[in-house]
Design an enzyme around this catalytic site. Structure first.
Site, PDB file in Angstrom:
ATOM      1  N   TYR A  11       0.738  -1.255  -0.087  1.00  0.00           N
ATOM      2  CA  TYR A  11       0.109   0.013   0.014  1.00  0.00           C
ATOM      3  C   TYR A  11       0.788   1.181   0.041  1.00  0.00           C
ATOM      4  CZ  TYR A  11      -3.385   3.182   1.793  1.00  0.00           C
ATOM      5  OH  TYR A  11      -4.629   4.302   2.200  1.00  0.00           O
ATOM      6  N   ASP A  31      10.262  -6.302  -3.212  1.00  0.00           N
ATOM      7  CA  ASP A  31       9.278  -7.224  -2.678  1.00  0.00           C
ATOM      8  C   ASP A  31       9.039  -8.582  -2.746  1.00  0.00           C
ATOM      9  OD1 ASP A  31       6.500  -5.576  -1.524  1.00  0.00           O
ATOM     10  OD2 ASP A  31       6.150  -7.698  -2.086  1.00  0.00           O
ATOM     11  N   ARG A  35       1.769  -9.709   0.461  1.00  0.00           N
ATOM     12  CA  ARG A  35       0.462  -9.282   0.443  1.00  0.00           C
ATOM     13  C   ARG A  35      -0.516  -9.627  -0.663  1.00  0.00           C
ATOM     14  NH1 ARG A  35      -0.976  -4.237   2.973  1.00  0.00           N
ATOM     15  NH2 ARG A  35      -2.865  -3.490   2.410  1.00  0.00           N
ATOM     16  N   THR A 144       4.539   1.796  14.532  1.00  0.00           N
ATOM     17  CA  THR A 144       3.182   2.047  14.505  1.00  0.00           C
ATOM     18  C   THR A 144       2.748   2.626  16.137  1.00  0.00           C
ATOM     19  OG1 THR A 144       1.150   0.789  14.770  1.00  0.00           O
ATOM     20  CG2 THR A 144       2.850  -0.473  15.357  1.00  0.00           C
ATOM     21  N   SER A 179      -2.129  -6.643  19.841  1.00  0.00           N
ATOM     22  CA  SER A 179      -2.282  -7.759  18.905  1.00  0.00           C
ATOM     23  C   SER A 179      -0.986  -8.272  18.826  1.00  0.00           C
ATOM     24  CB  SER A 179      -2.720  -7.280  17.330  1.00  0.00           C
ATOM     25  OG  SER A 179      -1.632  -6.798  16.758  1.00  0.00           O
ATOM     26  N   TYR A 181       0.544  -8.848  16.176  1.00  0.00           N
ATOM     27  CA  TYR A 181       1.573  -8.079  15.003  1.00  0.00           C
ATOM     28  C   TYR A 181       1.966  -6.806  15.750  1.00  0.00           C
ATOM     29  CZ  TYR A 181       1.841  -3.737  12.223  1.00  0.00           C
ATOM     30  OH  TYR A 181       2.039  -2.469  11.945  1.00  0.00           O
ATOM     31  N   LYS A 185       6.076  -5.445  16.417  1.00  0.00           N
ATOM     32  CA  LYS A 185       6.674  -3.904  16.204  1.00  0.00           C
ATOM     33  C   LYS A 185       7.373  -3.485  17.264  1.00  0.00           C
ATOM     34  CE  LYS A 185       5.875  -1.979  12.655  1.00  0.00           C
ATOM     35  NZ  LYS A 185       6.211  -2.160  11.150  1.00  0.00           N
ATOM     36  N   VAL A 211      -3.660   4.388   8.171  1.00  0.00           N
ATOM     37  CA  VAL A 211      -3.668   5.272   6.982  1.00  0.00           C
ATOM     38  C   VAL A 211      -4.870   5.232   6.202  1.00  0.00           C
ATOM     39  CG1 VAL A 211      -2.101   5.849   4.787  1.00  0.00           C
ATOM     40  CG2 VAL A 211      -1.095   4.855   6.871  1.00  0.00           C
ATOM     41  N   LEU A 239     -10.897   3.303   8.074  1.00  0.00           N
ATOM     42  CA  LEU A 239     -11.522   4.315   7.270  1.00  0.00           C
ATOM     43  C   LEU A 239     -11.720   3.766   5.891  1.00  0.00           C
ATOM     44  CD1 LEU A 239     -12.956   7.085   6.984  1.00  0.00           C
ATOM     45  CD2 LEU A 239     -10.624   7.977   6.475  1.00  0.00           C
ATOM     46  N   ASN A 240     -10.725   3.244   5.059  1.00  0.00           N
ATOM     47  CA  ASN A 240     -10.711   2.701   3.821  1.00  0.00           C
ATOM     48  C   ASN A 240     -11.832   1.483   3.881  1.00  0.00           C
ATOM     49  OD1 ASN A 240      -8.720   4.046   3.260  1.00  0.00           O
ATOM     50  ND2 ASN A 240      -7.020   2.608   3.008  1.00  0.00           N
ATOM     51  N   TYR A 255     -16.798  -1.579  15.488  1.00  0.00           N
ATOM     52  CA  TYR A 255     -16.619  -2.940  16.536  1.00  0.00           C
ATOM     53  C   TYR A 255     -16.700  -2.354  17.978  1.00  0.00           C
ATOM     54  CZ  TYR A 255     -13.770  -5.344  13.047  1.00  0.00           C
ATOM     55  OH  TYR A 255     -13.473  -5.835  11.816  1.00  0.00           O
TER      56      TYR A 255
HETATM   57  N1  USQ Z   1     -12.208  -1.076  13.796  1.00  0.00           N
HETATM   58  C1  USQ Z   1     -13.810  -1.216  13.696  1.00  0.00           C
HETATM   59  N2  USQ Z   1     -14.186  -1.624  12.554  1.00  0.00           N
HETATM   60  C2  USQ Z   1     -13.739  -2.191  11.656  1.00  0.00           C
HETATM   61  C3  USQ Z   1     -11.974  -2.187  11.560  1.00  0.00           C
HETATM   62  C4  USQ Z   1     -11.424  -1.615  12.557  1.00  0.00           C
HETATM   63  O1  USQ Z   1     -14.218  -0.537  14.497  1.00  0.00           O
HETATM   64  O2  USQ Z   1     -14.460  -2.608  10.507  1.00  0.00           O
HETATM   65  C5  USQ Z   1     -11.583  -0.591  14.950  1.00  0.00           C
HETATM   66  C6  USQ Z   1     -10.571  -1.433  15.463  1.00  0.00           C
HETATM   67  O3  USQ Z   1     -11.003  -2.262  16.379  1.00  0.00           O
HETATM   68  C7  USQ Z   1      -9.414  -0.635  16.111  1.00  0.00           C
HETATM   69  C8  USQ Z   1      -9.487   0.782  15.023  1.00  0.00           C
HETATM   70  O4  USQ Z   1     -10.695   0.449  14.268  1.00  0.00           O
HETATM   71  O5  USQ Z   1      -9.920  -0.042  17.189  1.00  0.00           O
HETATM   72  C9  USQ Z   1      -8.274   0.717  14.109  1.00  0.00           C
HETATM   73  O6  USQ Z   1      -8.358  -0.513  13.389  1.00  0.00           O
HETATM   74  P1  USQ Z   1      -7.396  -0.688  11.877  1.00  0.00           P
HETATM   75  O7  USQ Z   1      -7.869  -2.008  11.509  1.00  0.00           O
HETATM   76  O8  USQ Z   1      -7.797   0.474  10.938  1.00  0.00           O
HETATM   77  O9  USQ Z   1      -6.068  -0.676  12.516  1.00  0.00           O
HETATM   78  P2  USQ Z   1      -5.047  -1.657  13.088  1.00  0.00           P
HETATM   79  O10 USQ Z   1      -5.675  -2.969  13.154  1.00  0.00           O
HETATM   80  O11 USQ Z   1      -4.617  -0.890  14.473  1.00  0.00           O
HETATM   81  O12 USQ Z   1      -3.668  -1.669  12.242  1.00  0.00           O
HETATM   82  C10 USQ Z   1      -3.453  -0.556  11.135  1.00  0.00           C
HETATM   83  C11 USQ Z   1      -2.593  -0.982  10.135  1.00  0.00           C
HETATM   84  C12 USQ Z   1      -1.090  -1.361  10.998  1.00  0.00           C
HETATM   85  C13 USQ Z   1      -0.829   0.064  11.894  1.00  0.00           C
HETATM   86  C14 USQ Z   1      -1.979   0.361  12.447  1.00  0.00           C
HETATM   87  C15 USQ Z   1      -1.646   1.593  13.021  1.00  0.00           C
HETATM   88  O13 USQ Z   1      -2.936  -2.324   9.681  1.00  0.00           O
HETATM   89  O14 USQ Z   1      -0.155  -1.905  10.065  1.00  0.00           O
HETATM   90  O15 USQ Z   1       0.393  -0.479  12.431  1.00  0.00           O
HETATM   91  O16 USQ Z   1      -3.054   0.712  11.981  1.00  0.00           O
HETATM   92  S1  USQ Z   1      -2.309   1.730  14.856  1.00  0.00           S
HETATM   93  O17 USQ Z   1      -3.565   1.457  14.740  1.00  0.00           O
HETATM   94  O18 USQ Z   1      -2.051   3.153  15.389  1.00  0.00           O
HETATM   95  O19 USQ Z   1      -1.545   0.934  15.662  1.00  0.00           O
END
Ligand code: USQ
Length: 382
Positions: A11, A31, A35, A144, A179, A181, A185, A211, A239-240, A255
């Protein structure tokens, strides 16, 4: 500069290759197509069909006359990586070559093991390749914000001074991931911090939040240069996912209570942050940490924004709270500091209604490709 981008097909990876190439730098991108293969295995391929990395590099050359050298290979293979360092002699290496998904790492033991093996070994190999070929080479690792978790205190930019029994010292800010993952990190950061102290290498660790976005300045040149855009539960960020769900007439998957707050940024700002870091490197023997976000939102706030814009555009957007498949706090304090990149010169793109409307426009063109079955499968943390 000579730049080595590891994870160049992902991405952020391809967009980064173009960003540096466009600004006159010599880019090599590597790469192993993890993915792409994982998306096929899990039947959750990206929304928009994307030429492979070799084809994208050729397209870039045809369109701009600029060359990005690409290599298909796995950076956990140390000999391959060392050979690439010797051939390209990078002044900076950008490390995206990680298994990036929290849900993927929670599917089963094999995927957890793959995440640990890939993420830690790739990071270790990079530290060794830098030491062996050019200790002055700057490692820029994508970290992250999830490393910090959601503590009930303000989140500092990487470091915290602690006074204990009358004495003071500075430490990495406490980390507590939610998590496997995110845990890898933390371990990456620890690995690099160890080698910074031991070998005096220079590292920037970019603590990035989720992002969003489908385009960068360079991808606007031709739609085949667009970033690899996942919207499924495993590889899509929230958001995507919400934009695709709204276009598909699928209720937005909030969620749990939806109070989970994170720092977000547009993919265009990721490009700027990585570029500013590369062109203004830290000193040898420094681990520099930036919190790479530009604004914070709760999941409920994101869902409301998507609904407001979607409804205005004629989509009837429904928001549905579903039991949280993850183990995370759903209501919590969240106050991160993120001034370092602004001080380097970041000009943020904020999440406006126009930005959302533009995402709706692009996703709407690919509505027929949305695979509803990939949107939610309930990968459970328990
Ligand atoms: N969430 C929802 N509904 C959904 C998907 C996610 O409520 O359909 C919630 C999740 O439970 C979480 C939040 O939205 O609380 C963010 O989830 P996410 O899937 O957008 O992000 P995350 O799993 O944390 O991982 C993503 C990237 C990862 C990066 C991270 C930054 O996949 O590579 O490290 O964002 S951070 O979240 O700040 O750790």
């Amino acid at each position: 500069m000579k730049i080595l981008v590891l994870g160049a097909d992902g991405y952020l990876g391809w967009a980064t290759c173009m960003y540096f190439s466009q600004r006159g730098h010599e880019v090599m991108g590597v790469d192993n197509y993890f993915r792409r293969y994982a998306s096929i295995e899990l039947d959750c391929e990206p929304l928009i069909p994307i030429p492979n990395l070799v084809q994208r590099a050729q397209l870039w050359r045809d369109l701009t006359g600029k060359r990005v050298e690409v290599v298909i290979g796995d950076v956990t293979d140390y000999n391959l990586l060392l050979d690439l360092f010797r051939r390209h002699q990078p002044e900076a290496v950008i490390h995206y070559a990680e298994q990036p998904s929290a849900p993927y790492s929670m599917i089963d033991r094999e995927k957890a093991a793959l995440t640990i093996q890939n993420n830690l070994l790739s990071t270790l190999n990079i530290a060794y390749a830098v030491k062996e070929t050019n200790p002055a080479c700057h490692i820029i690792k994508l970290g992250t914000m999830g490393e910090y978790g959601t503590p009930n205190i303000d989140i500092e930019e990487g470091w915290i001074e602690i006074e204990h029994k009358g004495k003071k010292d500075t430490f990495l800010f406490p980390r507590q991931a939610s998590s496997l993952y995110h845990t890898t990190k933390i371990q990456d950061t620890d690995l690099l911090w160890f080698y910074v102290r031991t070998w005096g290498i220079r590292v920037t660790d970019l603590m990035q939040g989720p992002v969003y976005g489908l385009s960068t300045e360079e991808s606007a040149i031709d739609e085949r240069l667009i970033p690899l855009f996942n919207y499924d539960e495993v590889f899509g960020t929230v958001l995507n996912r919400f934009i695709v769900q709204a276009v598909a007439g699928y209720p937005l998957t909030v969620y749990g209570r939806g109070g989970q707050t994170r720092g977000y940024l547009n993919i265009k700002d990721t490009m700027q942050c990585v570029y500013l870091s590369a062109t203004q490197p830290p000193q040898a023997g420094e681990l520099r940490i930036f919190n790479q976000v530009v604004e914070t939102f709760s999941v409920n706030e994101l869902a409301e924004k998507v609904k407001t814009v979607g409804d205005r555009l004629g989509y009837q957007v429904e928001i549905k709270t579903i039991p949280n498949p993850r183990a995370e706090k759903e209501e919590h304090y969240y106050n991160p500091t993120y001034t370092g990149l602004l001080e380097l010169g970041l000009q943020p793109h904020y999440l406006t209604e126009d930005v959302l409307a533009e995402m709706f426009r692009v996703v709407g063109q690919y509505k027929d490709r949305i695979h509803r079955g990939a949107i939610f499968r309930g990968v459970s943390w328990k």
